[in-house]
Design a protein around this motif. Structure first.
Motif, PDB file in Angstrom:
ATOM      1  N   GLY A 191     -44.258 -43.228  -9.863  1.00 14.62           N
ATOM      2  CA  GLY A 191     -43.342 -43.406 -10.978  1.00 14.62           C
ATOM      3  C   GLY A 191     -43.982 -43.078 -12.317  1.00 14.62           C
ATOM      4  N   ASP A 192     -45.212 -42.580 -12.282  1.00 15.97           N
ATOM      5  CA  ASP A 192     -45.927 -42.218 -13.506  1.00 15.97           C
ATOM      6  C   ASP A 192     -46.059 -40.706 -13.632  1.00 15.97           C
ATOM      7  N   SER A 193     -45.120 -39.975 -13.035  1.00 18.33           N
ATOM      8  CA  SER A 193     -45.256 -38.528 -12.954  1.00 18.33           C
ATOM      9  C   SER A 193     -45.159 -37.830 -14.305  1.00 18.33           C
ATOM     10  N   ASP A 194     -44.656 -38.508 -15.326  1.00 19.61           N
ATOM     11  CA  ASP A 194     -44.576 -37.867 -16.644  1.00 19.61           C
ATOM     12  C   ASP A 194     -45.837 -38.079 -17.478  1.00 19.61           C
ATOM     13  N   LEU A 195     -46.858 -38.693 -16.918  1.00 20.35           N
ATOM     14  CA  LEU A 195     -48.110 -38.895 -17.648  1.00 20.35           C
ATOM     15  C   LEU A 195     -48.718 -37.569 -18.077  1.00 20.35           C
ATOM     16  N   GLY A 196     -48.676 -36.558 -17.237  1.00 22.74           N
ATOM     17  CA  GLY A 196     -49.219 -35.247 -17.580  1.00 22.74           C
ATOM     18  C   GLY A 196     -48.546 -34.643 -18.790  1.00 22.74           C
ATOM     19  N   ASN A 197     -47.232 -34.795 -18.882  1.00 21.98           N
ATOM     20  CA  ASN A 197     -46.506 -34.283 -20.047  1.00 21.98           C
ATOM     21  C   ASN A 197     -46.861 -35.062 -21.305  1.00 21.98           C
ATOM     22  N   VAL A 198     -46.972 -36.373 -21.163  1.00 20.92           N
ATOM     23  CA  VAL A 198     -47.260 -37.233 -22.317  1.00 20.92           C
ATOM     24  C   VAL A 198     -48.654 -36.954 -22.878  1.00 20.92           C
ATOM     25  N   THR A 199     -49.618 -36.700 -22.016  1.00 20.56           N
ATOM     26  CA  THR A 199     -51.004 -36.517 -22.457  1.00 20.56           C
ATOM     27  C   THR A 199     -51.371 -35.056 -22.711  1.00 20.56           C
ATOM     28  N   LEU A 200     -50.407 -34.154 -22.633  1.00 22.19           N
ATOM     29  CA  LEU A 200     -50.698 -32.728 -22.759  1.00 22.19           C
ATOM     30  C   LEU A 200     -51.308 -32.372 -24.114  1.00 22.19           C
ATOM     31  N   LEU A 201     -50.772 -32.890 -25.202  1.00 21.27           N
ATOM     32  CA  LEU A 201     -51.309 -32.534 -26.522  1.00 21.27           C
ATOM     33  C   LEU A 201     -52.727 -33.076 -26.708  1.00 21.27           C
ATOM     34  N   MET A 225     -40.129 -40.020 -27.103  1.00 17.76           N
ATOM     35  CA  MET A 225     -39.806 -38.610 -27.031  1.00 17.76           C
ATOM     36  C   MET A 225     -39.458 -38.284 -25.581  1.00 17.76           C
ATOM     37  N   SER A 226     -38.426 -37.497 -25.383  1.00 17.98           N
ATOM     38  CA  SER A 226     -38.008 -37.167 -24.023  1.00 17.98           C
ATOM     39  C   SER A 226     -38.984 -36.176 -23.385  1.00 17.98           C
ATOM     40  N   VAL A 227     -38.982 -36.157 -22.074  1.00 17.05           N
ATOM     41  CA  VAL A 227     -39.871 -35.264 -21.337  1.00 17.05           C
ATOM     42  C   VAL A 227     -39.546 -33.807 -21.661  1.00 17.05           C
ATOM     43  N   ALA A 228     -38.268 -33.482 -21.795  1.00 17.46           N
ATOM     44  CA  ALA A 228     -37.881 -32.100 -22.111  1.00 17.46           C
ATOM     45  C   ALA A 228     -38.443 -31.667 -23.456  1.00 17.46           C
ATOM     46  N   VAL A 229     -38.383 -32.547 -24.450  1.00 16.51           N
ATOM     47  CA  VAL A 229     -38.928 -32.231 -25.779  1.00 16.51           C
ATOM     48  C   VAL A 229     -40.439 -32.071 -25.687  1.00 16.51           C
ATOM     49  N   GLU A 230     -41.105 -32.945 -24.938  1.00 13.18           N
ATOM     50  CA  GLU A 230     -42.558 -32.847 -24.771  1.00 13.18           C
ATOM     51  C   GLU A 230     -42.949 -31.526 -24.120  1.00 13.18           C
ATOM     52  N   VAL A 231     -42.177 -31.085 -23.141  1.00 12.46           N
ATOM     53  CA  VAL A 231     -42.466 -29.818 -22.460  1.00 12.46           C
ATOM     54  C   VAL A 231     -42.288 -28.645 -23.423  1.00 12.46           C
ATOM     55  N   VAL A 232     -41.204 -28.656 -24.198  1.00 12.95           N
ATOM     56  CA  VAL A 232     -40.962 -27.576 -25.166  1.00 12.95           C
ATOM     57  C   VAL A 232     -42.082 -27.532 -26.204  1.00 12.95           C
ATOM     58  N   ILE A 233     -42.476 -28.677 -26.707  1.00 13.49           N
ATOM     59  CA  ILE A 233     -43.577 -28.728 -27.690  1.00 13.49           C
ATOM     60  C   ILE A 233     -44.866 -28.237 -27.048  1.00 13.49           C
ATOM     61  N   GLY A 234     -45.132 -28.669 -25.825  1.00  8.79           N
ATOM     62  CA  GLY A 234     -46.342 -28.236 -25.126  1.00  8.79           C
ATOM     63  C   GLY A 234     -46.384 -26.731 -24.917  1.00  8.79           C
ATOM     64  N   VAL A 235     -45.256 -26.140 -24.531  1.00  9.89           N
ATOM     65  CA  VAL A 235     -45.199 -24.687 -24.324  1.00  9.89           C
ATOM     66  C   VAL A 235     -45.399 -23.958 -25.650  1.00  9.89           C
ATOM     67  N   ALA A 236     -44.782 -24.462 -26.719  1.00 14.17           N
ATOM     68  CA  ALA A 236     -44.932 -23.829 -28.035  1.00 14.17           C
ATOM     69  C   ALA A 236     -46.385 -23.890 -28.513  1.00 14.17           C
ATOM     70  N   VAL A 237     -47.025 -25.024 -28.333  1.00 16.48           N
ATOM     71  CA  VAL A 237     -48.427 -25.173 -28.739  1.00 16.48           C
ATOM     72  C   VAL A 237     -49.307 -24.262 -27.884  1.00 16.48           C
ATOM     73  N   LEU A 238     -49.035 -24.199 -26.589  1.00 11.01           N
ATOM     74  CA  LEU A 238     -49.804 -23.319 -25.707  1.00 11.01           C
ATOM     75  C   LEU A 238     -49.679 -21.860 -26.149  1.00 11.01           C
ATOM     76  N   ALA A 239     -48.473 -21.431 -26.484  1.00 11.36           N
ATOM     77  CA  ALA A 239     -48.269 -20.056 -26.949  1.00 11.36           C
ATOM     78  C   ALA A 239     -49.046 -19.800 -28.237  1.00 11.36           C
ATOM     79  N   LEU A 240     -49.030 -20.754 -29.153  1.00  6.53           N
ATOM     80  CA  LEU A 240     -49.784 -20.612 -30.407  1.00  6.53           C
ATOM     81  C   LEU A 240     -51.283 -20.510 -30.130  1.00  6.53           C
ATOM     82  N   LEU A 241     -51.797 -21.361 -29.265  1.00  5.46           N
ATOM     83  CA  LEU A 241     -53.229 -21.336 -28.951  1.00  5.46           C
ATOM     84  C   LEU A 241     -53.622 -20.022 -28.285  1.00  5.46           C
TER      85      LEU A 241
END
Length: 167
Positions: A121-131, A1-17
């Protein structure tokens, strides 16, 4: 899954919560389903990431530290949630502090990972582990609110200010 998709999903889940946090809901409405969905997806994404990036001790420490942060924010939101009994039913409702703590929690998660892994080079770990982070934080909050609800006596009055409430 791309980082952009992960961010959009994370924001949507955050809004729901955040939306659900501000609703008056029975405590028995535990939200276990959303917590499990977030947790399973979060675990799958994290495992896939670790398979590709062959995580070393720093990455595992970042994940563990981030999950500790998730628990801390779950405790804080549980303390900010009003719990009361009315008409034989135990209810809960968060407030602006509870909702704001979701935003602060996500910022802390992403900031912690960025600081710990800066330049690796692991800067996207936060996005990946957000859910996974959100699932853990929600789970801790739910457990503590359920424990507070269990301590209420049947037929007791709704507290004007309760145990550990903010504003």
């Amino acid at each position: 899954m791309s980082v952009a998709v992960e961010v959009v999903i994370g924001v949507a889940v955050l809004a729901l919560l955040m939306f659900r946090q501000l609703q008056t809901r029975p405590v028995r409405d535990s939200g276990v389903r959303i917590m499990l969905i977030l947790g399973v997806i979060g675990i799958v994404e994290t495992v896939q990431y670790l398979d590709k990036h062959h995580g070393g001790p720093t990455i595992y420490a970042a994940i563990l530290g981030s999950l500790v942060l998730a628990g801390i924010f779950g405790v804080l939101r549980a303390l900010s949630t009003r719990v009361w009994q009315q008409d034989g039913q135990v209810w809960r409702k968060g407030n602006w502090v509870s909702a704001s703590l979701w935003v602060v929690a996500v910022a802390a998660h992403l900031g912690y990972d960025a600081l710990l892994l800066h330049g690796r080079g692991d800067s996207d770990l936060g996005n990946v582990t957000l859910l996974l982070y959100l699932a853990i934080s929600l789970g801790v909050q739910r457990i503590l609110v359920a424990q507070r609800a269990a301590r209420l006596q049947p037929g007791g009055p709704a507290p004007a200010t309760g145990y550990g409430q903010f504003g």
